[in-house]
Write a protein that holds these residues in place. Structure first.
Motif, mmCIF file in Angstrom:
data_model
loop_
_atom_site.group_PDB
_atom_site.id
_atom_site.type_symbol
_atom_site.label_atom_id
_atom_site.label_comp_id
_atom_site.label_asym_id
_atom_site.label_seq_id
_atom_site.Cartn_x
_atom_site.Cartn_y
_atom_site.Cartn_z
ATOM 1 N N PRO A 162 0.836 -1.210 0.000
ATOM 2 C CA PRO A 162 0.000 0.000 0.000
ATOM 3 C C PRO A 162 0.873 1.264 0.000
ATOM 4 C CG PRO A 162 -0.768 -1.567 1.650
ATOM 5 C CD PRO A 162 0.518 -2.108 1.113
ATOM 6 N N ARG A 163 0.409 2.247 -0.781
ATOM 7 C CA ARG A 163 1.214 3.456 -0.990
ATOM 8 C C ARG A 163 1.567 4.182 0.323
ATOM 9 N NH1 ARG A 163 0.275 7.360 -5.856
ATOM 10 N NH2 ARG A 163 -0.597 5.398 -6.557
ATOM 11 N N ALA A 164 0.575 4.303 1.208
ATOM 12 C CA ALA A 164 0.821 5.029 2.470
ATOM 13 C C ALA A 164 1.883 4.322 3.306
ATOM 14 C CB ALA A 164 -0.476 5.161 3.254
ATOM 15 N N LEU A 165 1.858 2.976 3.268
ATOM 16 C CA LEU A 165 2.877 2.222 4.016
ATOM 17 C C LEU A 165 4.252 2.446 3.395
ATOM 18 C CD1 LEU A 165 3.831 0.145 6.102
ATOM 19 C CD2 LEU A 165 3.217 -1.661 4.487
ATOM 20 N N ALA A 166 4.314 2.393 2.071
ATOM 21 C CA ALA A 166 5.596 2.602 1.381
ATOM 22 C C ALA A 166 6.184 3.960 1.765
ATOM 23 C CB ALA A 166 5.406 2.507 -0.132
ATOM 24 N N GLY A 207 -7.816 -11.338 1.088
ATOM 25 C CA GLY A 207 -8.379 -9.995 1.234
ATOM 26 C C GLY A 207 -7.319 -8.954 0.939
ATOM 27 N N LYS A 208 -7.718 -7.696 1.090
ATOM 28 C CA LYS A 208 -6.807 -6.584 0.795
ATOM 29 C C LYS A 208 -5.735 -6.453 1.870
ATOM 30 C CE LYS A 208 -9.233 -3.361 -2.114
ATOM 31 N NZ LYS A 208 -10.679 -3.262 -1.931
ATOM 32 N N PRO A 209 -4.508 -6.058 1.474
ATOM 33 C CA PRO A 209 -3.472 -5.830 2.483
ATOM 34 C C PRO A 209 -3.879 -4.709 3.443
ATOM 35 C CG PRO A 209 -2.588 -5.486 0.247
ATOM 36 C CD PRO A 209 -4.043 -5.770 0.110
ATOM 37 N N MET A 210 -3.507 -4.874 4.695
ATOM 38 C CA MET A 210 -3.734 -3.827 5.699
ATOM 39 C C MET A 210 -2.365 -3.341 6.154
ATOM 40 S SD MET A 210 -6.713 -5.822 7.815
ATOM 41 C CE MET A 210 -5.855 -7.380 7.870
ATOM 42 N N HIS A 211 -2.353 -2.240 6.880
ATOM 43 C CA HIS A 211 -1.053 -1.744 7.320
ATOM 44 C C HIS A 211 -1.210 -0.739 8.438
ATOM 45 C CE1 HIS A 211 -1.431 2.289 5.534
ATOM 46 N NE2 HIS A 211 -2.237 1.672 4.685
ATOM 47 N N GLY A 212 -0.075 -0.461 9.108
ATOM 48 C CA GLY A 212 0.004 0.653 10.045
ATOM 49 C C GLY A 212 1.104 1.554 9.532
ATOM 50 N N SER A 242 5.612 5.755 4.477
ATOM 51 C CA SER A 242 6.027 5.761 5.874
ATOM 52 C C SER A 242 7.327 4.965 6.058
ATOM 53 C CB SER A 242 4.895 5.193 6.720
ATOM 54 O OG SER A 242 5.329 4.867 7.995
ATOM 55 N N LEU A 243 7.437 3.828 5.377
ATOM 56 C CA LEU A 243 8.657 3.012 5.486
ATOM 57 C C LEU A 243 9.864 3.759 4.931
ATOM 58 C CD1 LEU A 243 7.326 -0.544 4.515
ATOM 59 C CD2 LEU A 243 8.074 0.225 6.777
ATOM 60 N N ARG A 244 9.624 4.453 3.808
ATOM 61 C CA ARG A 244 10.710 5.217 3.179
ATOM 62 C C ARG A 244 11.240 6.281 4.142
ATOM 63 N NH1 ARG A 244 7.845 6.352 -1.537
ATOM 64 N NH2 ARG A 244 8.100 4.326 -2.506
ATOM 65 N N LYS A 245 10.313 6.875 4.873
ATOM 66 C CA LYS A 245 10.686 7.962 5.782
ATOM 67 C C LYS A 245 11.445 7.450 7.012
ATOM 68 C CE LYS A 245 7.301 11.101 5.816
ATOM 69 N NZ LYS A 245 6.030 11.611 6.377
ATOM 70 N N HIS A 246 11.019 6.291 7.539
ATOM 71 C CA HIS A 246 11.508 5.899 8.861
ATOM 72 C C HIS A 246 12.462 4.711 8.899
ATOM 73 C CE1 HIS A 246 8.725 8.756 10.561
ATOM 74 N NE2 HIS A 246 7.727 8.192 9.898
#
Ligand SMILES: Nc1ncnc2c1ncn2[C@@H]1O[C@H](COP(=O)(O)OP(=O)(O)O)[C@@H](O)[C@H]1O
Ligand SMILES: [Mg+2]
Length: 301
Positions: A5-9, A41-46, A11-15
């Motif tokens: 998921p884009r938002a996870l990518a 199902g769809k991937p989930m993330h934090g 966040s991971l890139r940042k931290h």
């Protein structure tokens, strides 16, 4: 094909180091093979984790959680094993080399944050927190004593980065307050991150916690995520200190905690959060942390 998921990518890139994101889809594929799991199902993330809804070969529904294994995340499987499903998601499998965790599947569509009644939600959180922190911390797990001592030692240096002199003094006052409770750092297994999105509806119990970042210490240190989360609900009451204290009282009562000590450890958490922020470049204190520290340390109204 696993798509991150884009938002996870972001966040991971940042931290985290770039290798983790680059290898994540491959790791997911290999782990699915290794445990013979099918994605359903769809991937989930934090902020840091990828969570895939999966089915095991015997038909049981589960969730595969992949996250960078760092100091903050390495104690999660140890904590989950110690709690053994009591008030919290059950750990079904764990790979020590990759940190991959296979978890019992809960209802991701119903986090506790969706419960409209703020007081009722806090009561549920308080009940779970009381159960979780009844368990003694296992040997070898990181201890609140060490991080609290470190916080106090780091305060003068970090405080000098704040632009406002009053805020510099406030941060030092917090550290002094933490020093007062350091003699009894506690010995319970703490969740550290029990906020309303880290509680999901379940079948075997109405609600179960997820996503612990466990450490050993005083349960008072676990109260803050229940206070600063759902902040809009606090503001909407029109009396911030009163609403904070209403939650604080509910939590300390459920924990059977001494109010003074719980206030000290809540200030410790405000200090921890603030040191992170300021060391990360913030020049002002977060007003929410200030409001909470003030509310819990002011004389009872
Ligand atoms: N056992 C589970 N069953 C169903 N969904 C889950 C489970 N664990 C996590 N999730 C979903 O994945 C999201 C991220 O997982 P979480 O453990 O909270 O990691 P993070 O540390 O990244 O917040 C959760 O908010 C929830 O939507
Ligand atoms: Mg979470």
């Amino acid at each position: 094909m696993i798509v991150i998921p884009r938002a996870l990518a972001e966040s991971l890139r940042k931290h985290f180091p770039p290798e983790w994101l680059a290898g994540l889809a491959g790791l997911a594929e290999r782990t699915l093979d290794q445990w013979r799991l099918t994605v359903d199902g769809k991937p989930m993330h934090g902020m840091a984790s990828l969570v895939l809804p999966v089915v095991r070969p015997d038909g049981t529904r589960a969730a595969l959680k992949l996250q960078p294994v760092d100091w903050e995340h390495e104690s999660e499987p140890v904590g989950l094993r110690t709690w053994d499903g009591d008030g919290i998601v059950r750990l079904l499998d764990h790979d020590r080399d990759t940190g991959a965790m296979l978890l019992e599947r809960l209802d991701d569509s119903r986090p506790l944050s969706t419960m409209p009644d703020d007081f009722a939600a806090t009561e549920i959180l308080a009940g779970l927190l009381a159960r979780l922190t009844r368990v003694p911390g296992p040997d070898g797990m990181r201890h609140l004593k060490d991080s609290a001592e470190q916080m106090v030692a780091n305060t003068p240096g970090t405080a000098s980065k704040l632009s406002d002199q009053d805020e510099q003094n406030l941060l030092k006052d917090w550290a002094a307050r933490v020093s007062e409770v350091l003699d009894e750092p506690g010995d319970r297994l703490l969740h550290w991150d029990l906020h309303y999105d880290n509680v999901l509806a379940a079948d075997r119990e109405p609600w179960l916690a997820i996503d612990p970042k466990p450490l050993v210490g005083d349960p008072g240190f676990d109260i803050m995520p229940a206070l600063d989360n759902r902040w809009d609900d606090i503001v909407a009451t029109g009396d911030v200190p009163k609403a904070v204290l209403r939650r604080f009282d509910l939590l300390t009562e459920a924990l059977g905690a001494d109010r003074q000590r719980a206030a000290g450890w809540t200030v410790a958490r405000a200090l921890q959060n603030s040191l992170w922020e300021v060391d990360g470049g913030e020049q002002r204190l977060d007003p929410i942390q200030v409001a909470i520290a003030q509310a819990v340390t002011s004389p009872r109204r």
